[in-house]
Design a protein around this motif. Structure first.
Motif, PDB file in Angstrom:
ATOM      1  N   ALA A  52       0.812  -1.221   0.000  1.00 26.56           N
ATOM      2  CA  ALA A  52       0.000   0.000   0.000  1.00 26.56           C
ATOM      3  C   ALA A  52       0.844   1.268   0.000  1.00 26.56           C
ATOM      4  N   GLY A  53       2.171   1.114   0.158  1.00 26.83           N
ATOM      5  CA  GLY A  53       3.041   2.271   0.156  1.00 26.83           C
ATOM      6  C   GLY A  53       2.974   3.095   1.427  1.00 26.83           C
ATOM      7  N   VAL A  54       2.743   2.430   2.561  1.00 25.79           N
ATOM      8  CA  VAL A  54       2.705   3.118   3.855  1.00 25.79           C
ATOM      9  C   VAL A  54       3.692   2.435   4.795  1.00 25.79           C
ATOM     10  N   SER A  55       3.877   2.988   5.978  1.00 27.48           N
ATOM     11  CA  SER A  55       4.784   2.395   6.955  1.00 27.48           C
ATOM     12  C   SER A  55       4.093   1.262   7.712  1.00 27.48           C
ATOM     13  N   THR A  56       4.900   0.330   8.208  1.00 25.62           N
ATOM     14  CA  THR A  56       4.352  -0.765   8.999  1.00 25.62           C
ATOM     15  C   THR A  56       3.691  -0.227  10.269  1.00 25.62           C
ATOM     16  N   ASN A  61      -0.893   1.043  13.873  1.00 27.93           N
ATOM     17  CA  ASN A  61      -1.710   2.054  14.539  1.00 27.93           C
ATOM     18  C   ASN A  61      -3.164   1.994  14.083  1.00 27.93           C
ATOM     19  N   LEU A  62      -3.366   1.720  12.791  1.00 27.45           N
ATOM     20  CA  LEU A  62      -4.720   1.620  12.261  1.00 27.45           C
ATOM     21  C   LEU A  62      -5.450   0.428  12.870  1.00 27.45           C
ATOM     22  N   GLU A  63      -4.799  -0.732  12.872  1.00 34.56           N
ATOM     23  CA  GLU A  63      -5.450  -1.939  13.373  1.00 34.56           C
ATOM     24  C   GLU A  63      -5.682  -1.888  14.879  1.00 34.56           C
ATOM     25  N   SER A  64      -4.861  -1.128  15.591  1.00 35.20           N
ATOM     26  CA  SER A  64      -5.027  -1.028  17.047  1.00 35.20           C
ATOM     27  C   SER A  64      -6.011   0.072  17.444  1.00 35.20           C
TER      28      SER A  64
END
Length: 239
Positions: A52-56, A61-64
């Motif tokens: 997706a071209g984003v940081s891990t 942070n999104l999933e949490s």
């Protein structure tokens, strides 16, 4: 040794949960839906981040739940081969329908804001505050970072004849605030001098005279002085 039978209630009607064999998973938030789809695709957070071209850390942070409305939603949906609408709203099927042709490439998400917010958009260093956006909408056109969308009000920009470019009430227009030097005939969003009223009209400039022209002839042109807030670069009609 035979495994015991596992009976799972049918949750087909509930879009806030997803069902696997012998397992029910809550997907009430965008982060939970991303995590569920990532697991379905057998991807690690690092693999999804790269695709997706984003940081891990952004995925984590999104999933949490630390991030609620990622601007990279379309990129995540493409990487997961998932429906962006399902990721955002939990509505419809979670995965792409292979019988539906892909639409135009989305160049990023823009916020749908109120007309009141549009009037002050260029006066704030950070114009978008939490909760200001009605929703986020994928824009298929190249645009600046500050681009936003407005829902058209009234019928002044509704064409009275078929096969004419028209902006009926309820449709959404994409406004690029960095495009403030319109050409004659461009569709613009402007604010009238001395007022807080924001309007959407055709920009007219002939022989040094400037005015705002509606498409619908039942509405009068606006010849009051105005300031350009941005140029309309496209529109979206639901359905």
């Amino acid at each position: 040794m035979a495994l015991p039978n596992c009976h799972v209630r049918d949750y087909h009607e509930n879009t806030n949960v997803m069902q696997r064999a012998c397992q029910i998973t809550s997907v009430k938030t965008i982060g939970e839906r991303v995590k569920w789809a990532r697991t379905e695709r057998k991807m690690t957070q690092a693999q999804l981040a790269k695709a997706a071209g984003v940081s891990t850390s952004a995925i984590g942070n999104l999933e949490s739940g630390l991030r609620e409305k990622p601007r990279e939603l379309i990129a995540l949906a493409k990487a997961l081969r998932a429906s962006a609408n399902w990721l955002e709203t939990a509505e419809g099927e979670w995965t792409f329908d292979s019988n539906v042709e892909a639409g135009p490439e989305v160049r990023g998400l823009v916020p749908v804001i109120s007309w009141i917010r549009a009037g002050s958009w260029d006066e704030a260093s950070n114009p978008l505050l939490p909760g200001d956006a009605e929703r986020w909408l994928g824009c298929p056109l190249p645009h600046s970072k500050g681009t936003y969308a407005l829902r058209v009000k009234g019928d002044s920009m509704t064409a009275p004849y078929p096969n004419t470019r028209s902006y009926p009430e309820g449709c959404l227009i994409f406004v690029d605030p960095e495009k403030r030097s319109p050409m004659n005939g461009d569709r613009i969003v402007a604010i009238l001098d001395g007022e807080s009223e924001v309007t959407f009209k055709i920009y007219k400039n002939e022989d040094g005279r400037q005015w705002l022209q509606p498409i619908n002839p039942s509405h009068e042109p606006i010849r009051q002085r105005f300031r350009v807030l941005g140029t309309v670069i496209g529109k979206w009609e639901d359905g």
